[in-house]
Design a protein around this motif. Structure first.
Motif, PDB file in Angstrom:
ATOM      1  N   TYR A   1       0.660  -0.832   0.317  1.00  0.00           N
ATOM      2  CA  TYR A   1       0.023   0.122  -0.236  1.00  0.00           C
ATOM      3  C   TYR A   1       0.510   1.655  -0.416  1.00  0.00           C
ATOM      4  O   TYR A   1       1.705   1.520   0.599  1.00  0.00           O
ATOM      5  N   ASP A   2       1.397   2.137  -0.894  1.00  0.00           N
ATOM      6  CA  ASP A   2       1.574   3.228  -1.095  1.00  0.00           C
ATOM      7  C   ASP A   2       1.290   4.519  -0.431  1.00  0.00           C
ATOM      8  O   ASP A   2       0.297   4.115   0.488  1.00  0.00           O
ATOM      9  N   TYR A   3       2.760   4.880   0.726  1.00  0.00           N
ATOM     10  CA  TYR A   3       2.259   5.609   1.590  1.00  0.00           C
ATOM     11  C   TYR A   3       3.184   7.462   1.759  1.00  0.00           C
ATOM     12  O   TYR A   3       4.147   7.025   0.929  1.00  0.00           O
ATOM     13  N   ALA A   4       2.310   7.906   2.621  1.00  0.00           N
ATOM     14  CA  ALA A   4       3.594   9.420   1.813  1.00  0.00           C
ATOM     15  C   ALA A   4       4.162   9.540   3.490  1.00  0.00           C
ATOM     16  O   ALA A   4       3.398   9.408   4.611  1.00  0.00           O
ATOM     17  N   LEU A   5       5.290   9.834   3.655  1.00  0.00           N
ATOM     18  CA  LEU A   5       6.097   9.935   4.762  1.00  0.00           C
ATOM     19  C   LEU A   5       6.742  11.198   5.021  1.00  0.00           C
ATOM     20  O   LEU A   5       7.637  11.812   4.881  1.00  0.00           O
ATOM     21  N   LEU A   6       6.275  11.638   6.069  1.00  0.00           N
ATOM     22  CA  LEU A   6       6.242  13.498   6.681  1.00  0.00           C
ATOM     23  C   LEU A   6       7.281  13.442   7.754  1.00  0.00           C
ATOM     24  O   LEU A   6       6.717  12.826   9.279  1.00  0.00           O
ATOM     25  N   ASP A   7       8.352  13.836   8.152  1.00  0.00           N
ATOM     26  CA  ASP A   7       8.908  14.461   9.847  1.00  0.00           C
ATOM     27  C   ASP A   7       8.533  15.589   9.969  1.00  0.00           C
ATOM     28  O   ASP A   7       7.631  16.349   9.421  1.00  0.00           O
ATOM     29  N   ILE A   8       7.709  15.769  11.082  1.00  0.00           N
ATOM     30  CA  ILE A   8       7.297  16.381  11.585  1.00  0.00           C
ATOM     31  C   ILE A   8       8.073  17.425  12.481  1.00  0.00           C
ATOM     32  O   ILE A   8       9.369  17.521  12.496  1.00  0.00           O
ATOM     33  N   ASN A   9       7.306  19.002  11.529  1.00  0.00           N
ATOM     34  CA  ASN A   9       8.398  20.113  11.587  1.00  0.00           C
ATOM     35  C   ASN A   9       7.432  21.534  11.643  1.00  0.00           C
ATOM     36  O   ASN A   9       6.481  20.817  12.015  1.00  0.00           O
ATOM     37  N   PRO A  10       7.857  21.808  12.463  1.00  0.00           N
ATOM     38  CA  PRO A  10       6.788  23.262  12.577  1.00  0.00           C
ATOM     39  C   PRO A  10       5.515  23.772  11.369  1.00  0.00           C
ATOM     40  O   PRO A  10       4.514  24.288  11.550  1.00  0.00           O
ATOM     41  N   LEU A  11       6.278  23.728  10.102  1.00  0.00           N
ATOM     42  CA  LEU A  11       4.723  23.609   9.164  1.00  0.00           C
ATOM     43  C   LEU A  11       3.622  22.904   8.938  1.00  0.00           C
ATOM     44  O   LEU A  11       3.036  23.256   9.210  1.00  0.00           O
ATOM     45  N   ILE A  12       4.152  21.660   9.467  1.00  0.00           N
ATOM     46  CA  ILE A  12       3.054  20.719   9.500  1.00  0.00           C
ATOM     47  C   ILE A  12       2.307  20.959  10.508  1.00  0.00           C
ATOM     48  O   ILE A  12       1.713  20.541  10.691  1.00  0.00           O
ATOM     49  N   LEU A  13       2.955  21.149  12.025  1.00  0.00           N
ATOM     50  CA  LEU A  13       2.138  20.932  12.905  1.00  0.00           C
ATOM     51  C   LEU A  13       1.144  22.592  12.516  1.00  0.00           C
ATOM     52  O   LEU A  13       0.031  22.394  13.049  1.00  0.00           O
ATOM     53  N   GLN A  14       1.860  23.371  11.905  1.00  0.00           N
ATOM     54  CA  GLN A  14       0.472  24.956  11.609  1.00  0.00           C
ATOM     55  C   GLN A  14      -0.680  24.370  10.749  1.00  0.00           C
ATOM     56  O   GLN A  14      -1.359  24.499  11.158  1.00  0.00           O
ATOM     57  N   ILE A  15      -0.206  23.726  10.382  1.00  0.00           N
ATOM     58  CA  ILE A  15      -1.132  23.084   8.673  1.00  0.00           C
ATOM     59  C   ILE A  15      -2.006  21.893   9.816  1.00  0.00           C
ATOM     60  O   ILE A  15      -2.920  22.407   9.769  1.00  0.00           O
ATOM     61  N   LEU A  16      -1.367  21.545  10.767  1.00  0.00           N
ATOM     62  CA  LEU A  16      -2.564  20.253  11.271  1.00  0.00           C
ATOM     63  C   LEU A  16      -3.662  21.083  11.851  1.00  0.00           C
ATOM     64  O   LEU A  16      -4.358  20.739  12.438  1.00  0.00           O
ATOM     65  N   GLU A  17      -3.017  22.034  12.911  1.00  0.00           N
ATOM     66  CA  GLU A  17      -3.741  23.380  13.607  1.00  0.00           C
ATOM     67  C   GLU A  17      -4.713  23.887  13.338  1.00  0.00           C
ATOM     68  O   GLU A  17      -5.712  24.100  13.517  1.00  0.00           O
ATOM     69  N   SER A  18      -4.689  24.585  12.059  1.00  0.00           N
ATOM     70  CA  SER A  18      -5.224  25.454  11.046  1.00  0.00           C
ATOM     71  C   SER A  18      -6.698  24.536  10.319  1.00  0.00           C
ATOM     72  O   SER A  18      -7.664  25.117   9.685  1.00  0.00           O
ATOM     73  N   ASN A  19      -6.473  22.827  10.225  1.00  0.00           N
ATOM     74  CA  ASN A  19      -7.293  22.287   9.232  1.00  0.00           C
ATOM     75  C   ASN A  19      -8.762  22.289  10.080  1.00  0.00           C
ATOM     76  O   ASN A  19      -9.380  22.436  11.254  1.00  0.00           O
ATOM     77  N   ALA A  20      -9.587  22.986   9.432  1.00  0.00           N
ATOM     78  CA  ALA A  20     -10.871  22.956   9.706  1.00  0.00           C
ATOM     79  C   ALA A  20     -11.358  22.077  10.029  1.00  0.00           C
ATOM     80  O   ALA A  20     -11.848  21.330   9.318  1.00  0.00           O
ATOM     81  N   SER A  21     -12.416  21.449  11.002  1.00  0.00           N
ATOM     82  CA  SER A  21     -12.920  19.948  11.005  1.00  0.00           C
ATOM     83  C   SER A  21     -14.643  20.466  10.713  1.00  0.00           C
ATOM     84  O   SER A  21     -15.191  21.715  10.393  1.00  0.00           O
TER      85      SER A  21
END
Length: 409
Positions: free
Chosen positions: A28-48
């Motif tokens: 199963y293809d997947y994406a791998l991301l190292d946690i960094n400030p940009l990733i955290l900022q985008i995750l926190e801004s995601n509107a539920s």
């Protein structure tokens, strides 16, 4: 040798037909991301999900409750003086110049019947609109008619509440009931004290559209607590959040005590037990990283992520199908970096996340050495035991050949 079931090779060999995948292939293809400030900022801004944004056309004032088929109405007709169409000439024994008609149920055609006015359309109208229509039709027959229409029994306009908040069909009074009001009236869920609020999800279905928010959102964000409208369906579901932990973590027993072994790894399901849970708190629930086994730089979080979110993070998704909206994603946390503890406190866990703590390279080497040592020890013990058995056999042979024993005086 004793065994719980068939060996894997027996299953492979006995299969009539099979589809095999090479061991080193990625199924199963997947994406791998190292946690960094940009990733955290985008995750926190995601509107539920949001009721306010989804049902924007109904977020204003109190919805108008209209008469519908099955409602029971009572009509009173007033005239300015006696001797009119409805009030007799001698009205001395009456309390007023009016007449109250028998109650009527709005027919399947959506009408009620008024003497001298005929069939009057009621369904889809408000009580005031019905009154005005009757007054217009009686204007040339009655003396300055004034009409009052009361809703005796409301059966058409209602809201259905189902799920863990109980099951009930609630009639709307027109006073402006909100979502929390109807959940409370249904007598269940968090409103009834049966479950913790953070364990409940509330789904609102209205005119073919659906949105789901946590119960606590309705309390913490008043804008989400919309007015309910006729025909709404409110579904309350208890769904405790949980995550799974694997790998080089200290195992937590049922009693809550933490035990750690060099040859064992945790594999357990953990409940959030609270509304929000950070990565640091999740790892702590699993007993923390194993000091003797884990590689702190290789802690992974597995979850499905939306394509739009990954594109905002700058992930190249050309190798994924263009119509694939959900991408399997692995986030990696490096706990050898002291700042990771700050990042991980901001990284919020989601329901059904999977944490995997990888073994260190030294642990894998020790496993190999332990395996080799077990073989060498077994072989050495076998050799020693063989020599001992041989010595015993030789001594027995010498004794069996001795025929005389001489004892010196």
């Amino acid at each position: 040798m004793p065994i719980n079931g068939p060996q894997s090779r027996d299953i492979d060999r006995s299969a009539t037909a099979s589809i095999s995948t090479p061991r080193d292939a990625v199924v199963y293809d997947y994406a791998l991301l190292d946690i960094n400030p940009l990733i955290l900022q985008i995750l926190e801004s995601n509107a539920s999900d949001s009721f306010y944004r989804t049902f924007g056309s109904h977020r204003g004032g109190i919805p108008i409750v209209r008469i519908g088929v099955g409602d029971v109405l009572q009509t009173s007709i007033f005239e300015s003086s006696s001797g009119g169409l409805f009030v007799a000439g001698d009205a001395t024994n009456r309390s007023g110049s009016y007449v109250t008609l028998p109650t009527q149920t709005v027919s399947g055609k959506g009408t009620i019947s008024i003497p001298y006015a005929g069939a009057v359309r009621a369904a889809g109208r408000t009580a005031v609109e019905i009154q005005q229509d009757i007054e217009t039709k009686l204007a040339k027959r009655a003396i300055e008619p004034q009409v009052i229409v009361n809703v005796v029994e409301q059966n058409a306009d209602s809201v259905t509440v189902i799920g863990d908040a109980g099951g009930n069909k609630l009639k709307l009074t027109g006073s402006g009931e909100r979502i929390l009001d109807v959940i409370s009236k249904a007598g269940g869920g968090a409103a009834g004290g049966k479950f913790a609020g953070y364990e409940l999800l509330v789904t609102l279905q209205r005119k073919g559209r659906t949105a789901t928010v946590p119960f606590t959102t309705l309390i913490n964000e008043p804008a989400e607590n919309l007015f309910v409208a006729p025909g709404d369906v409110v579904y309350v579901k208890r769904q405790p959040k949980s995550f799974v932990a694997f790998g080089a973590l200290a195992s937590t027993g049922a009693s809550g005590t933490v035990s750690e072994g060099e040859t064992s790894a945790v594999s357990a399901l953990f409940a959030f037990g609270q509304e929000r849970l950070s990565l640091n708190e999740a790892i702590a629930k699993a007993g923390g990283l194993s000091d003797g086994r884990s590689n702190p730089a290789q802690v992974f979080i597995f979850r499905p992520e939306s394509r739009e979110t990954l594109e905002r993070m700058g992930v190249n998704l050309k190798n994924f199908a263009p119509d694939q909206r959900i991408i399997p994603t692995v986030y990696r946390a490096n706990y050898r970096d002291p700042s990771c503890f700050f990042f991980a406190q901001r990284f919020q866990m989601r329901d059904k996340d999977v944490i995997y703590a990888s073994n260190s390279d030294a642990t894998e080497v020790l496993k190999v050495l332990g395996y080799v040592n077990a073989w060498m020890t077994t072989a050495g013990n076998a050799f020693i035991q063989g020599r001992a058995i041989g010595d015993i056999a030789s001594g027995a042979h010498v004794l069996s050949n001795a025929s005389t024993v001489v004892v010196a005086p």
